[in-house]
Motif scaffolding. Sequence first.
Motif, PDB file in Angstrom:
ATOM      1  N   THR A  50       0.675  -1.280   0.114  1.00 31.13           N
ATOM      2  CA  THR A  50       0.047  -0.021  -0.030  1.00 31.13           C
ATOM      3  C   THR A  50       1.133   1.372  -0.069  1.00 31.13           C
ATOM      4  OG1 THR A  50      -0.165  -0.112   2.394  1.00 31.13           O
ATOM      5  CG2 THR A  50      -1.784  -1.216   1.173  1.00 31.13           C
ATOM      6  N   ASP A  97       1.638   6.860   1.823  1.00 33.17           N
ATOM      7  CA  ASP A  97       0.534   5.946   1.676  1.00 33.17           C
ATOM      8  C   ASP A  97       0.189   6.207  -0.043  1.00 33.17           C
ATOM      9  OD1 ASP A  97      -1.687   4.429   1.720  1.00 33.17           O
ATOM     10  OD2 ASP A  97      -2.060   4.956   3.636  1.00 33.17           O
ATOM     11  N   ARG A 147      -2.374   4.559  -1.477  1.00 38.07           N
ATOM     12  CA  ARG A 147      -3.804   4.325  -1.556  1.00 38.07           C
ATOM     13  C   ARG A 147      -4.688   5.419  -1.800  1.00 38.07           C
ATOM     14  NH1 ARG A 147      -5.161   1.150   3.938  1.00 38.07           N
ATOM     15  NH2 ARG A 147      -4.034   2.846   4.614  1.00 38.07           N
ATOM     16  N   ILE A 148      -5.713   5.141  -2.513  1.00 40.21           N
ATOM     17  CA  ILE A 148      -6.682   6.216  -3.098  1.00 40.21           C
ATOM     18  C   ILE A 148      -7.371   6.738  -1.686  1.00 40.21           C
ATOM     19  CG2 ILE A 148      -9.028   6.806  -4.091  1.00 40.21           C
ATOM     20  CD1 ILE A 148      -8.128   4.740  -6.268  1.00 40.21           C
ATOM     21  N   GLN A 149      -7.368   7.841  -1.535  1.00 39.57           N
ATOM     22  CA  GLN A 149      -7.847   8.651  -0.356  1.00 39.57           C
ATOM     23  C   GLN A 149      -9.203   9.774  -0.636  1.00 39.57           C
ATOM     24  OE1 GLN A 149      -5.130   9.514   2.578  1.00 39.57           O
ATOM     25  NE2 GLN A 149      -3.488   8.638   1.331  1.00 39.57           N
ATOM     26  N   SER A 150     -10.109   9.549   0.176  1.00 34.53           N
ATOM     27  CA  SER A 150     -11.141  10.320  -0.086  1.00 34.53           C
ATOM     28  C   SER A 150     -11.329  11.496   0.815  1.00 34.53           C
ATOM     29  CB  SER A 150     -12.278   9.386   0.155  1.00 34.53           C
ATOM     30  OG  SER A 150     -13.556   9.887  -0.148  1.00 34.53           O
ATOM     31  N   THR A 174     -11.617  12.235  -4.674  1.00 34.91           N
ATOM     32  CA  THR A 174     -10.578  11.105  -4.393  1.00 34.91           C
ATOM     33  C   THR A 174      -9.356  11.186  -5.149  1.00 34.91           C
ATOM     34  OG1 THR A 174     -11.657   9.879  -6.218  1.00 34.91           O
ATOM     35  CG2 THR A 174     -12.609   9.272  -3.988  1.00 34.91           C
ATOM     36  N   ARG A 191      -4.745  10.097  -5.093  1.00 32.28           N
ATOM     37  CA  ARG A 191      -3.752   9.293  -4.474  1.00 32.28           C
ATOM     38  C   ARG A 191      -2.162  10.019  -4.978  1.00 32.28           C
ATOM     39  NH1 ARG A 191      -4.512   4.150  -8.227  1.00 32.28           N
ATOM     40  NH2 ARG A 191      -4.055   5.085 -10.323  1.00 32.28           N
ATOM     41  N   LYS A 233      -8.592  11.530  -8.775  1.00 30.08           N
ATOM     42  CA  LYS A 233      -9.351  10.445  -9.232  1.00 30.08           C
ATOM     43  C   LYS A 233     -10.655  11.116  -9.757  1.00 30.08           C
ATOM     44  CE  LYS A 233      -8.071   6.493  -9.847  1.00 30.08           C
ATOM     45  NZ  LYS A 233      -7.469   5.858 -11.125  1.00 30.08           N
ATOM     46  N   MET A 234     -11.334  11.632  -8.783  1.00 34.32           N
ATOM     47  CA  MET A 234     -12.559  12.017  -9.176  1.00 34.32           C
ATOM     48  C   MET A 234     -12.935  13.273  -8.022  1.00 34.32           C
ATOM     49  SD  MET A 234     -15.697   9.796  -8.104  1.00 34.32           S
ATOM     50  CE  MET A 234     -17.026  11.094  -8.044  1.00 34.32           C
ATOM     51  N   PHE A 255      -6.496  -2.994  -0.345  1.00 34.19           N
ATOM     52  CA  PHE A 255      -5.130  -2.235  -0.521  1.00 34.19           C
ATOM     53  C   PHE A 255      -5.261  -1.012  -1.240  1.00 34.19           C
ATOM     54  CE2 PHE A 255      -3.247  -6.693  -0.078  1.00 34.19           C
ATOM     55  CZ  PHE A 255      -3.066  -6.563   1.376  1.00 34.19           C
ATOM     56  N   LYS A 256      -6.380  -0.962  -2.230  1.00 38.57           N
ATOM     57  CA  LYS A 256      -6.426   0.073  -3.048  1.00 38.57           C
ATOM     58  C   LYS A 256      -6.941   1.521  -2.432  1.00 38.57           C
ATOM     59  CE  LYS A 256      -6.973  -0.357  -7.763  1.00 38.57           C
ATOM     60  NZ  LYS A 256      -7.668  -0.794  -8.706  1.00 38.57           N
ATOM     61  N   PHE A 257      -7.794   1.498  -1.417  1.00 41.33           N
ATOM     62  CA  PHE A 257      -8.540   2.652  -0.704  1.00 41.33           C
ATOM     63  C   PHE A 257      -8.055   2.725   0.866  1.00 41.33           C
ATOM     64  CE2 PHE A 257     -10.968   1.764  -4.398  1.00 41.33           C
ATOM     65  CZ  PHE A 257     -11.136   2.959  -4.850  1.00 41.33           C
ATOM     66  N   LYS A 258      -7.658   3.815   1.247  1.00 37.02           N
ATOM     67  CA  LYS A 258      -7.716   4.123   2.561  1.00 37.02           C
ATOM     68  C   LYS A 258      -9.021   4.708   3.000  1.00 37.02           C
ATOM     69  CE  LYS A 258      -5.040   7.119   5.818  1.00 37.02           C
ATOM     70  NZ  LYS A 258      -4.229   8.238   5.850  1.00 37.02           N
ATOM     71  N   ASN A 313     -13.288   4.869 -10.164  1.00 38.44           N
ATOM     72  CA  ASN A 313     -12.120   4.644  -9.098  1.00 38.44           C
ATOM     73  C   ASN A 313     -11.714   3.199  -9.220  1.00 38.44           C
ATOM     74  OD1 ASN A 313     -11.939   7.240  -7.147  1.00 38.44           O
ATOM     75  ND2 ASN A 313     -14.019   6.984  -8.051  1.00 38.44           N
TER      76      ASN A 313
END
Lengths: 302, 357
Positions: free
Chosen positions: A30, A70, A72-75, A98, A100, A175-176, B166-169, B217
Motif C-alpha cells: 500500500t 501511503d 492508496r486512493i484517499q477520499s 478521491t 492518490r 481520481k474524481m 489495499f487500493k483505498f484508505k 475509481n
Amino acid sequence: MKKNHITLTIGVILVIIFGFMLLTFQVRHTEVAIRTTFGKAVVDNEGKADIESGFHFRWPWPVNEVYKFDKRIQSSEWTFEQTATTEGKPILIKVFATWRINNALKFFKSFSGDLNSADEKLKEVVRSSQNSVISNYTFDQIVNTNTDLLKLDEIEEEMKKNASLDTANFGIEIKMVGIKRLGLPASVTSQVFERMKSERQARIKETEAAGEREAKMLRADADLKANEILARAEAQAKVLRGEAEAASAKFFKEFEKNPELANFLFNLNAMEGSLKENSTLILDPNTPPFNLLTQPQQNKNN
Amino acid sequence: MSDEEKQPQVSKTPKEEPQGQKNNKVADDARSRALAEALQSSFKIVRIFMVILGVAFICSGITKVNENEQALLLRFGVYQDPPLKPGLHFAWPYPIDEIVKIEVEEQRTIESNVGWVTAEGDEPQDSFSFTPDYDGYALTGDGNTIHIKASMTYSLPETAIDDYEFKFKGVSEFIRSALDNAVYHAAASHSALDAITIPDKIKEAISYKVREVIKANELDITLSTVTIEAVVPVGVKPAYDAFSAADAAKVKRIRDAEGEAKSSIAIAEGQAKVIESNGKTESNRLLTSVEAEAKSFNNQRPFYESNPELFRHRLVTETMQRVLTNAVDVFYLSGRQPRIWLNRTPAKKKLNEGEAP
C-alpha cells in the motif's frame, strides 16, 4: 569448543539480522517510497524516484534515508459552503475528491510527506475550482428534470480537470471530484416551501380538470361507439327487410290477376289495422251495418 | 562469557600455601563451584528459553483463517496472489511475511442519510425553512426540496478482495461518498413528486451513478440492492397529501367513466342484437304474410269474380264488426237522436317511467 560454536552462530545470526535492518528496507503493497543519498533523492533514468513495494537495499543512515508514503486512493471532503451560479443565484455545495500520490518525490517536496498538509492544499484547490466552475453554469444546469439540460456530470468533470491542473505539480492525481451535497440558503428554502404548496394547489385543480375531461371523453367515445353499433344494427335490419320485400315480389304478382279485388282487400286490411286498438269512431248513419238502424226509420217516414 | 571463562583457576599446589589460606581457598573453591554450577544451570535455562523464543518467533507467522474470512499474504510487502482460503497457513514471521485477514461478509451495507437526518442525527423536523448546517435534505430537478436516504448492499468478488483492502484508505467512506453523490445526482434529475411516487426510477438512477463512480475509481464490487426512502418536507406534506387525494379522485372518476363507457357499449351491443333480430323477424313475417295473403287472394278470387258485390259487402261487414268490437268510443250520428256506444272497459292510461299505476 562445541559451546563456542553455538555462541558464535547466535552471534552471527544477530549480526546478520542487525545488518539486514541497517542495510535493507521493505515497502508495503500500500506504500510508495523514495530514498535519498546525503539528502538528495535517488532517481532512475526516467527521473522518477518512486520505489514500489518489495524488499530493497540501502546504506545505513546518514548515507541513505528512506521516506514512505501511503499510495492508496484517499477520499477527502470539505465543508458545505455557499457559491453562486452564473445568473447570481446562491447555491450551497459540498464536494468530495478521491486522490492518490502518483509522484512520491513531488509529493515529498511539496508537503514534506505530510498528508494533512496535502489535504489542506487540496481543499484550497478544489474549493477554488468548485467556485469557478459553478459560476459558469446556470441553476437550471445544476438541477433539472430534463436530463439533456442537466450538466452535473460535466460540472464534476470540469472541477476535476481544473483541480488536476493545480495538483499535478504536487505529485497528486485526482481520481474524481463529486458533489456530496447540494442545498439552498435558509431564506430561499422558506420560499421553496411556499412554492411547493402553491404548485400542489395548481396541480390539484389541473388534476381535477384532467380527470373530468378524460371521464367526459371516455363517455363521449362510448356514446359514439354505441350509436355506431346501433346504426349498424338498424342498417342490417333494413337490409334484411329489403331482402324480404324483394323475396316477396313473386307473391305480389299473384295480386295482378285481379287488381280490383287486391286493392279492396288491401284497403280492408289497412282500415282494420289502423282501427285495431283504442280507437274512437265517428260514423255516418249510413255506414253499413248501421244503415240497418236508420232503415226502419226511413221506411216509417215513407 | 563462555563456560571456560566461568571455570575457577586452580594452578597453585596446596603445599605452597599456609594453612589459613588453604582453608580460605577451600571455601572459595566451594563458592566458585557453586556459582559455576548455578551459572551453568542458568545458562541452560536461558538457552532453552531462547530456543523456545526462536521457535515461537518462527511459528508466529502461522495463521488460522476462519470460514468467514479470507486472508491476503504480503511477502516483503508484496502481495502474493491468490488470497488464502480458510484453514491453517504457514507464513514466515514479520517482517518477512504479513497476513491481512478480511471478514468476508456475504452482503455489506452502506447507508447514505446526508439528505435525511439533522446534524444531531434526528429524523426530519418541521420548520419554516431548512438550516443548511442542520437539516439534511436534497434539491430536486424541479427546484424543490425533499428528504431522501438510500441504503445499498454490495458484495465483493473474490478477485477484488485485494483491491478492496489495499487500493483505498477508508474504502467504506469512499463507497458512502459515492452513494451520497449518486443520491444527489438522482434527486437533481427528478421532480420531488417523482421522487416520492416513483421510487424505482430514483433507485435505478442511483444504481447507475454508483456503478459509474465505482468504475471510475477502479473498484470492483457487485451491487446487490438499493433501497430508498423519500419524503417531502414536513411543512408541505399536507399540500402533497391533498394532491394525492385529488389524484386518487381523478383515477376513480376515470375508472367510473370507463365502467360507464363499457356498460353503455355493452347495452348498445345488446340493443343492436335486438334490432337485428327484429329486422330478421320482421322480414320473415313480411315474407310469410305476403305469401299467406297471396294464397288467400288466390283462394278468394273465384268467389269475388262470381259475385263481387256480395263478396265485398260480406267482407266489409265482418271487418266492421271486428273494428267496432275493439273501438273505445263510437259516435253514431243519426238525425235528431244521436246514439253513443261506449266501451265498457275504459282505455288504460299510459304510465310515465317510474310512475305508480
